[in-house]
Design a protein around this motif. Structure first.
Motif, mmCIF file in Angstrom:
data_model
loop_
_atom_site.group_PDB
_atom_site.id
_atom_site.type_symbol
_atom_site.label_atom_id
_atom_site.label_comp_id
_atom_site.label_asym_id
_atom_site.label_seq_id
_atom_site.Cartn_x
_atom_site.Cartn_y
_atom_site.Cartn_z
ATOM 1 N N UNK A 183 -10.740 1.335 9.866
ATOM 2 C CA UNK A 183 -10.778 2.598 10.236
ATOM 3 C C UNK A 183 -9.357 3.341 11.109
ATOM 4 N N UNK A 184 -9.441 4.551 10.343
ATOM 5 C CA UNK A 184 -7.852 5.885 10.679
ATOM 6 C C UNK A 184 -7.837 6.101 12.068
ATOM 7 N N UNK A 185 -6.702 6.937 12.691
ATOM 8 C CA UNK A 185 -6.245 7.444 14.158
ATOM 9 C C UNK A 185 -7.674 8.915 13.725
ATOM 10 N N UNK A 186 -8.110 8.905 12.530
ATOM 11 C CA UNK A 186 -9.086 10.155 12.373
ATOM 12 C C UNK A 186 -10.506 9.951 12.395
ATOM 13 N N UNK A 187 -10.323 8.547 12.603
ATOM 14 C CA UNK A 187 -12.305 7.785 12.284
ATOM 15 C C UNK A 187 -12.286 7.835 11.078
ATOM 16 N N UNK A 188 -12.008 7.950 9.939
ATOM 17 C CA UNK A 188 -12.639 8.059 8.688
ATOM 18 C C UNK A 188 -12.584 5.896 8.475
ATOM 19 N N UNK A 189 -13.121 5.946 7.942
ATOM 20 C CA UNK A 189 -13.550 4.662 7.058
ATOM 21 C C UNK A 189 -13.091 4.174 6.343
ATOM 22 N N UNK A 190 -12.747 3.025 5.490
ATOM 23 C CA UNK A 190 -12.837 2.564 4.218
ATOM 24 C C UNK A 190 -12.193 1.621 4.322
ATOM 25 N N UNK A 191 -12.943 0.547 2.981
ATOM 26 C CA UNK A 191 -12.985 -0.574 2.591
ATOM 27 C C UNK A 191 -12.741 -0.962 1.231
ATOM 28 N N UNK A 192 -11.630 -1.409 1.230
ATOM 29 C CA UNK A 192 -10.508 -2.163 0.043
ATOM 30 C C UNK A 192 -11.366 -3.576 -0.379
ATOM 31 N N UNK A 193 -9.987 -4.372 -1.213
ATOM 32 C CA UNK A 193 -10.204 -5.871 -1.909
ATOM 33 C C UNK A 193 -8.838 -5.892 -0.921
ATOM 34 N N UNK A 194 -9.506 -7.473 -0.290
ATOM 35 C CA UNK A 194 -8.343 -8.121 1.100
ATOM 36 C C UNK A 194 -7.791 -8.766 0.717
ATOM 37 N N UNK A 195 -6.859 -8.370 -0.546
ATOM 38 C CA UNK A 195 -5.973 -8.803 -0.817
ATOM 39 C C UNK A 195 -5.065 -7.865 -1.680
ATOM 40 N N UNK A 196 -3.937 -8.210 -1.410
ATOM 41 C CA UNK A 196 -2.443 -7.261 -1.764
ATOM 42 C C UNK A 196 -2.243 -7.692 -3.308
ATOM 43 N N UNK A 197 -2.413 -6.623 -3.728
ATOM 44 C CA UNK A 197 -1.698 -6.907 -5.361
ATOM 45 C C UNK A 197 -0.170 -8.019 -5.734
ATOM 46 N N UNK A 198 0.166 -7.771 -4.819
ATOM 47 C CA UNK A 198 2.005 -8.502 -4.839
ATOM 48 C C UNK A 198 1.455 -9.526 -4.865
ATOM 49 N N UNK A 199 1.534 -9.784 -3.608
ATOM 50 C CA UNK A 199 1.309 -12.224 -3.071
ATOM 51 C C UNK A 199 0.211 -12.706 -2.542
ATOM 52 N N UNK A 200 -1.333 -11.402 -2.650
ATOM 53 C CA UNK A 200 -2.302 -11.765 -2.069
ATOM 54 C C UNK A 200 -2.427 -11.680 -0.877
ATOM 55 N N UNK A 201 -0.964 -11.018 0.352
ATOM 56 C CA UNK A 201 -1.750 -10.750 1.365
ATOM 57 C C UNK A 201 -2.604 -10.512 1.958
ATOM 58 N N UNK A 202 -3.137 -10.952 2.914
ATOM 59 C CA UNK A 202 -4.522 -10.108 3.647
ATOM 60 C C UNK A 202 -4.113 -8.614 4.251
ATOM 61 N N UNK A 203 -4.667 -7.885 3.503
ATOM 62 C CA UNK A 203 -4.626 -6.332 3.691
ATOM 63 C C UNK A 203 -5.170 -6.241 5.157
#
Length: 110
Positions: free
Chosen positions: A31-51
Protein backbone atom coordinates in the motif's frame (compact mmCIF):
# COMPACT_ATOMS: atom_id res chain seq x y z
CA UNK A 1 -10.04 -12.88 -14.53
CA UNK A 2 -11.06 -14.55 -11.32
CA UNK A 3 -10.95 -12.24 -8.31
CA UNK A 4 -10.58 -13.39 -4.71
CA UNK A 5 -10.72 -11.31 -1.55
CA UNK A 6 -7.35 -11.29 0.23
CA UNK A 7 -8.12 -8.80 3.00
CA UNK A 8 -8.99 -5.26 3.95
CA UNK A 9 -7.01 -2.31 2.63
CA UNK A 10 -6.93 -1.02 6.21
CA UNK A 11 -4.96 -4.14 7.27
CA UNK A 12 -2.02 -3.03 5.11
CA UNK A 13 -0.04 -0.21 6.72
CA UNK A 14 0.28 3.02 4.75
CA UNK A 15 3.62 2.82 2.87
CA UNK A 16 3.89 -0.79 4.02
CA UNK A 17 3.10 -4.36 3.04
CA UNK A 18 1.67 -7.67 4.13
CA UNK A 19 2.66 -11.18 3.10
CA UNK A 20 -0.27 -13.23 1.81
CA UNK A 21 -0.17 -17.03 1.49
CA UNK A 22 -1.85 -18.41 -1.62
CA UNK A 23 -2.18 -21.87 -3.14
CA UNK A 24 0.63 -20.85 -5.51
CA UNK A 25 3.03 -19.49 -2.89
CA UNK A 26 3.44 -16.27 -0.95
CA UNK A 27 2.96 -12.85 -2.46
CA UNK A 28 3.57 -9.37 -1.08
CA UNK A 29 0.73 -6.83 -1.12
CA UNK A 30 1.86 -3.21 -0.85
CA UNK A 31 0.00 0.00 0.00
CA UNK A 32 1.57 3.26 -1.11
CA UNK A 33 1.30 6.70 0.40
CA UNK A 34 -1.22 7.51 -2.33
CA UNK A 35 -3.51 4.69 -1.13
CA UNK A 36 -2.68 2.52 -4.16
CA UNK A 37 -2.33 -1.24 -3.75
CA UNK A 38 0.08 -3.49 -5.68
CA UNK A 39 0.83 -7.22 -5.51
CA UNK A 40 4.16 -8.83 -6.41
CA UNK A 41 6.23 -11.88 -5.71
CA UNK A 42 7.44 -11.78 -2.12
CA UNK A 43 10.89 -12.96 -3.20
CA UNK A 44 13.69 -10.64 -4.33
CA UNK A 45 15.34 -11.73 -7.58
CA UNK A 46 18.80 -11.10 -6.11
CA UNK A 47 19.10 -13.17 -2.92
CA UNK A 48 15.46 -14.15 -2.30
CA UNK A 49 14.92 -11.48 0.36
CA UNK A 50 11.39 -11.03 1.80
CA UNK A 51 10.02 -8.03 -0.11
CA UNK A 52 7.01 -7.66 2.21
CA UNK A 53 9.55 -6.58 4.84
CA UNK A 54 11.06 -3.98 2.50
CA UNK A 55 10.73 -0.21 2.45
CA UNK A 56 7.89 1.20 0.32
CA UNK A 57 8.62 4.59 -1.23
CA UNK A 58 6.50 6.05 -4.00
CA UNK A 59 5.61 3.17 -6.31
CA UNK A 60 8.73 1.18 -5.42
CA UNK A 61 9.94 -1.26 -2.79
CA UNK A 62 13.50 -1.74 -1.58
CA UNK A 63 14.54 -5.22 -0.47
CA UNK A 64 15.59 -5.33 3.19
CA UNK A 65 18.61 -7.58 2.53
CA UNK A 66 20.73 -5.88 -0.14
CA UNK A 67 18.77 -2.75 -1.12
CA UNK A 68 17.64 -3.82 -4.58
CA UNK A 69 14.73 -1.57 -5.57
CA UNK A 70 11.79 -2.71 -7.70
CA UNK A 71 8.95 -0.92 -9.46
CA UNK A 72 5.66 -2.08 -7.93
CA UNK A 73 3.99 -1.40 -11.28
CA UNK A 74 6.27 -3.42 -13.57
CA UNK A 75 8.38 -5.59 -11.26
CA UNK A 76 11.57 -4.32 -12.92
CA UNK A 77 14.62 -3.66 -10.79
CA UNK A 78 15.69 -0.02 -10.73
CA UNK A 79 19.18 1.37 -11.25
CA UNK A 80 22.19 -0.55 -12.51
CA UNK A 81 21.02 -3.97 -11.26
CA UNK A 82 19.21 -6.41 -13.55
CA UNK A 83 16.19 -8.57 -12.80
CA UNK A 84 12.44 -8.61 -12.38
CA UNK A 85 9.84 -9.93 -9.98
CA UNK A 86 6.33 -11.06 -10.88
CA UNK A 87 3.46 -8.61 -10.50
CA UNK A 88 -0.21 -9.53 -10.14
CA UNK A 89 -3.42 -7.61 -10.87
CA UNK A 90 -5.27 -6.29 -7.82
CA UNK A 91 -8.21 -3.97 -7.33
CA UNK A 92 -10.01 -2.39 -4.41
CA UNK A 93 -13.76 -2.78 -3.91
CA UNK A 94 -15.61 -1.59 -0.82
CA UNK A 95 -12.36 -1.32 1.15
CA UNK A 96 -11.29 -4.88 0.29
CA UNK A 97 -8.28 -5.96 -1.78
CA UNK A 98 -9.10 -8.39 -4.58
CA UNK A 99 -6.39 -10.45 -6.32
CA UNK A 100 -6.65 -11.98 -9.79
CA UNK A 101 -5.92 -15.61 -8.95
CA UNK A 102 -6.04 -16.62 -12.63
CA UNK A 103 -2.97 -14.45 -13.35
CA UNK A 104 -1.27 -15.77 -10.21
CA UNK A 105 -1.80 -19.39 -11.30
CA UNK A 106 -0.61 -18.66 -14.85
CA UNK A 107 2.65 -17.10 -13.65
CA UNK A 108 3.23 -19.91 -11.16
CA UNK A 109 2.80 -22.51 -13.92
CA UNK A 110 5.23 -20.75 -16.28
Amino acid sequence: MTWTDIGAVADIPLRGARRVKTANGCIAVFRTGEEEVFATSNTCAHKQGPLAEGIVHGRKVTCPLHSWTYSLETGEVQGADEGTISTYPVKIEAGRVLLDVTALAEKAAA
